[in-house]
Design an enzyme around this catalytic site. Structure first.
Site, mmCIF file in Angstrom:
data_model
loop_
_atom_site.group_PDB
_atom_site.id
_atom_site.type_symbol
_atom_site.label_atom_id
_atom_site.label_comp_id
_atom_site.label_asym_id
_atom_site.label_seq_id
_atom_site.Cartn_x
_atom_site.Cartn_y
_atom_site.Cartn_z
ATOM 1 N N GLY A 10 -7.995 3.211 0.585
ATOM 2 C CA GLY A 10 -9.233 3.968 0.787
ATOM 3 C C GLY A 10 -9.735 3.920 2.219
ATOM 4 O O GLY A 10 -9.083 3.341 3.100
ATOM 5 N N LYS A 19 5.369 8.194 -9.405
ATOM 6 C CA LYS A 19 5.167 6.741 -9.450
ATOM 7 C C LYS A 19 6.533 6.085 -9.221
ATOM 8 O O LYS A 19 7.556 6.595 -9.710
ATOM 9 C CB LYS A 19 4.604 6.357 -10.832
ATOM 10 C CG LYS A 19 4.475 4.864 -11.083
ATOM 11 C CD LYS A 19 3.278 4.252 -10.391
ATOM 12 C CE LYS A 19 3.251 2.728 -10.560
ATOM 13 N NZ LYS A 19 2.505 2.059 -9.486
ATOM 14 N N ASN A 37 1.730 1.598 2.819
ATOM 15 C CA ASN A 37 1.383 1.119 1.488
ATOM 16 C C ASN A 37 0.046 0.369 1.617
ATOM 17 O O ASN A 37 -0.514 0.264 2.707
ATOM 18 C CB ASN A 37 2.498 0.220 0.937
ATOM 19 C CG ASN A 37 2.567 0.270 -0.594
ATOM 20 O OD1 ASN A 37 1.535 0.260 -1.269
ATOM 21 N ND2 ASN A 37 3.764 0.330 -1.141
ATOM 22 N N SER A 68 2.521 8.170 -3.843
ATOM 23 C CA SER A 68 3.033 7.592 -5.094
ATOM 24 C C SER A 68 1.967 6.744 -5.794
ATOM 25 O O SER A 68 1.148 6.086 -5.136
ATOM 26 C CB SER A 68 4.239 6.711 -4.764
ATOM 27 O OG SER A 68 4.714 6.085 -5.929
ATOM 28 N N CYS A 115 5.733 -2.783 -2.208
ATOM 29 C CA CYS A 115 4.678 -3.049 -3.198
ATOM 30 C C CYS A 115 4.090 -4.445 -2.979
ATOM 31 O O CYS A 115 4.829 -5.432 -2.963
ATOM 32 C CB CYS A 115 5.204 -2.936 -4.620
ATOM 33 S SG CYS A 115 3.917 -3.379 -5.813
HETATM 34 O O1 RRO Z 1 2.160 -0.615 -8.972
HETATM 35 C C1 RRO Z 1 1.503 -1.205 -8.100
HETATM 36 O O2 RRO Z 1 0.803 -2.193 -8.342
HETATM 37 C C2 RRO Z 1 1.547 -0.777 -6.687
HETATM 38 C C3 RRO Z 1 2.692 -0.376 -6.029
HETATM 39 BR BR1 RRO Z 1 4.336 -0.191 -6.878
HETATM 40 C C4 RRO Z 1 2.646 -0.077 -4.639
HETATM 41 O O3 RRO Z 1 3.641 0.252 -3.983
HETATM 42 N N1 RRO Z 1 1.459 -0.222 -4.014
HETATM 43 C C5 RRO Z 1 0.331 -0.583 -4.656
HETATM 44 O O4 RRO Z 1 -0.730 -0.704 -4.044
HETATM 45 N N2 RRO Z 1 0.385 -0.859 -6.000
#
Ligand code: RRO
Length: 313
Positions: free
Chosen positions: A227, A53, A201, A30, A137
């Site tokens: 990464g 997303k 994540n 995502s 997130c």
């Molecule tokens: O949108 C973001 O800043 C973000 C999300 Br939703 C996520 O789940 N993981 C990330 O690294 N950035």
């Protein structure tokens, strides 16, 4: 008579995850692509599945630019959940379901259990192949508090609420590595009825400072780290989750090559999440990783991924 030499058979990369068939185990993670057309193109370029997303109920503009910065061993991002909101996301999901060559995983995000439930109810009406709950997130803590996936009870509560309305669509929980015991969270979501787990994540938040300007490089200063730098953490998390639960895992975090993909499958992943590698290797990364997996499997005499899944245990 000419003696027939036996050709080594082509290794089979297909998998079944939560009852859904994937031609190969690569899954576009995502947040890598925003536009439905880019996601559809990823499916045409060989992604075994694509993840949207994460969508929230209302539109979100995202954090200030720059939102993603490269460093020597990966990336740091603070996108801030930029997305068009539920209504537009439903239309985009319909298009993806019509045009994608591979299964579509719809990702949702909310800061309240009741909003997760509302999103799940509405999104599953459009019938994605799988629903992903983004419980992890790292970039909205200032607005919403600590990610749900840092707390086993709250994670379980969200999964239970979503499972009441998700109909036949399998539900997977996206977990954060930023916890002391990821096994506890994995067990909690499995116990609440999750059909699968996606991990990891991004790590952190982290920060990168420009020493000339003396300022953080990201607009929002702090951001999630991804990464190659984070791959060993991802491998350990998948290894731990595999020991703790029976539900399948989409495992990723710094996976960049076919050999990385084999490694995370040996840790216990059924499917392999590909994120930052899209930026590092370009849009053909999915088919290239599959080719590299096959080279390794042929050399080692493996015919299917079943033979290597969890083999490191
Ligand atoms: O949108 C973001 O800043 C973000 C999300 Br939703 C996520 O789940 N993981 C990330 O690294 N950035």
């Amino acid at each position: 008579m000419v003696k027939k030499t036996k050709k080594p058979s082509n290794p089979d990369l297909s998998i079944k995850l939560c009852g859904v068939m994937f031609e190969n185990p690569t899954v576009l993670f995502s947040g890598i692509y925003e536009s439905p057309q880019d996601l559809i193109n990823a499916s045409k370029n060989g992604a075994g599945a694509i993840t949207t997303k994460s969508v929230s109920i209302g539109l979100r503009e995202g954090h200030p630019q720059p939102r993603i910065v490269k460093f020597d061993h990966g990336f740091i991002n603070s996108v801030g959940l930029k997305n068009p909101g539920l209504e537009k996301a439903k239309e985009e999901l319909k298009k993806m379901l019509l045009e994608s060559k591979s299964p579509v995983i719809a990702s949702i995000f909310a800061d309240k259990t009741s909003d997760f439930q509302k999103l799940a109810k509405e999104i599953t009406e459009v019938k994605p192949h799988i629903l992903e709950l983004n419980l992890s997130c790292p970039n909205v803590e200032g607005e919403f508090g600590r990610p749900f996936a840092t707390d086993a009870k709250i994670s379980a509560k969200v999964v239970r609420a979503v499972k009441k309305v998700s109909k036949k669509v399998p539900v997977i929980a996206k977990l954060t590595p930023n916890v002391l015991d990821i096994k506890e969270i994995a067990r909690a979501v499995e116990g609440a009825g999750a059909d699968g787990i996606s991990a990891i994540n991004t790590i952190g938040p982290g920060m990168i400072i420009d020493i000339k300007t003396k300022k953080a490089k990201l607009g929002n200063k702090r951001g999630g780290v991804s990464g190659p730098a984070i791959k060993p953490v991802a491998i350990r998390c998948i290894f731990d989750i595999y020991e703790a639960v029976k539900i399948p895992i989409i495992g990723g975090g710094g996976i960049t090559t076919g050999e990385d993909a084999i490694e995370i499958i040996m840790a216990g992943a059924t499917a392999v999440g590909i994120g930052s590698a899209v930026y590092l290797r370009g849009r053909n990364v999915f088919s290239e990783i599959c080719k590299e997996m096959k080279v390794f499997m042929k050399k080692e005499g493996y015919k299917s991924l079943k033979e290597i899944r969890g083999a490191a245990h």
